[in-house]
Design a protein around this motif. Structure first.
Motif, PDB file in Angstrom:
ATOM      1  N   PHE A 183      59.219  64.062  38.784  1.00  0.00           N
ATOM      2  CA  PHE A 183      59.109  64.578  36.854  1.00  0.00           C
ATOM      3  C   PHE A 183      60.638  64.771  36.729  1.00  0.00           C
ATOM      4  O   PHE A 183      61.538  66.133  36.833  1.00  0.00           O
ATOM      5  N   LYS A 184      60.758  63.935  35.573  1.00  0.00           N
ATOM      6  CA  LYS A 184      62.165  64.239  34.782  1.00  0.00           C
ATOM      7  C   LYS A 184      63.232  64.396  36.114  1.00  0.00           C
ATOM      8  O   LYS A 184      63.812  65.885  36.197  1.00  0.00           O
ATOM      9  N   GLY A 185      63.607  63.378  37.360  1.00  0.00           N
ATOM     10  CA  GLY A 185      64.433  63.667  38.737  1.00  0.00           C
ATOM     11  C   GLY A 185      63.010  63.972  39.620  1.00  0.00           C
ATOM     12  O   GLY A 185      61.901  63.285  39.961  1.00  0.00           O
TER      13      GLY A 185
ATOM     14  N   ASN B 134      51.931  67.109  31.208  1.00  0.00           N
ATOM     15  CA  ASN B 134      52.797  66.561  32.143  1.00  0.00           C
ATOM     16  C   ASN B 134      52.406  66.712  33.414  1.00  0.00           C
ATOM     17  O   ASN B 134      53.439  65.660  34.523  1.00  0.00           O
TER      18      ASN B 134
END
Length: 126
Positions: A16-18, A32
């Protein structure tokens, strides 16, 4: 062994985002978390392609555990949200009942005769 114990011992990271840790997953919204789930599930499906050898790699088991962790966290968050909504509804219902109760008490007072009201007033004063 508990999946969270496994995750912390093996220092699982989630896409998640990285990369994020198990602890960070609790801070993500359900939407998310769904994105994380979809990414993991996609990876899991790729590893579960047909094979003549029915051997599971260590990575496959880890992916399955990650998916289970995300599912668990989503279920907990949804249940907590459901409980918050129920509590809010109950509070609003209680407030409504209190308002009606006060109105009924006022109505009872309005329906009393002048003599009854004077007697009540005298009782309060003396």
């Amino acid at each position: 062994m508990n999946i969270f114990e496994v995750a912390t011992r093996k220092k699982f990271r989630f896409p998640f985002k990285g990369l994020v840790s198990v602890e960070d997953l609790w801070d993500l919204s359900v939407q998310n978390l769904d994105l994380v789930f979809k990414t993991l599930n996609s990876e899991l499906k790729k590893t579960q392609e047909e094979s003549l050898l029915n051997t599971k790699a260590k990575e496959d088991k880890e992916l399955e555990q990650k998916v289970e962790i995300v599912k668990h966290i989503v279920n907990v968050k949804l249940e907590e949200e459901n409980m918050r909504l129920k509590a809010k509804e109950q509070k609003e219902q209680k407030q409504k009942i209190m308002e009606i109760l006060l109105a009924k008490q006022d109505e009872t007072l309005y329906n009393k005769s002048v003599d009854e009201l004077k007697a009540m007033l005298a009782e309060l004063e003396g």
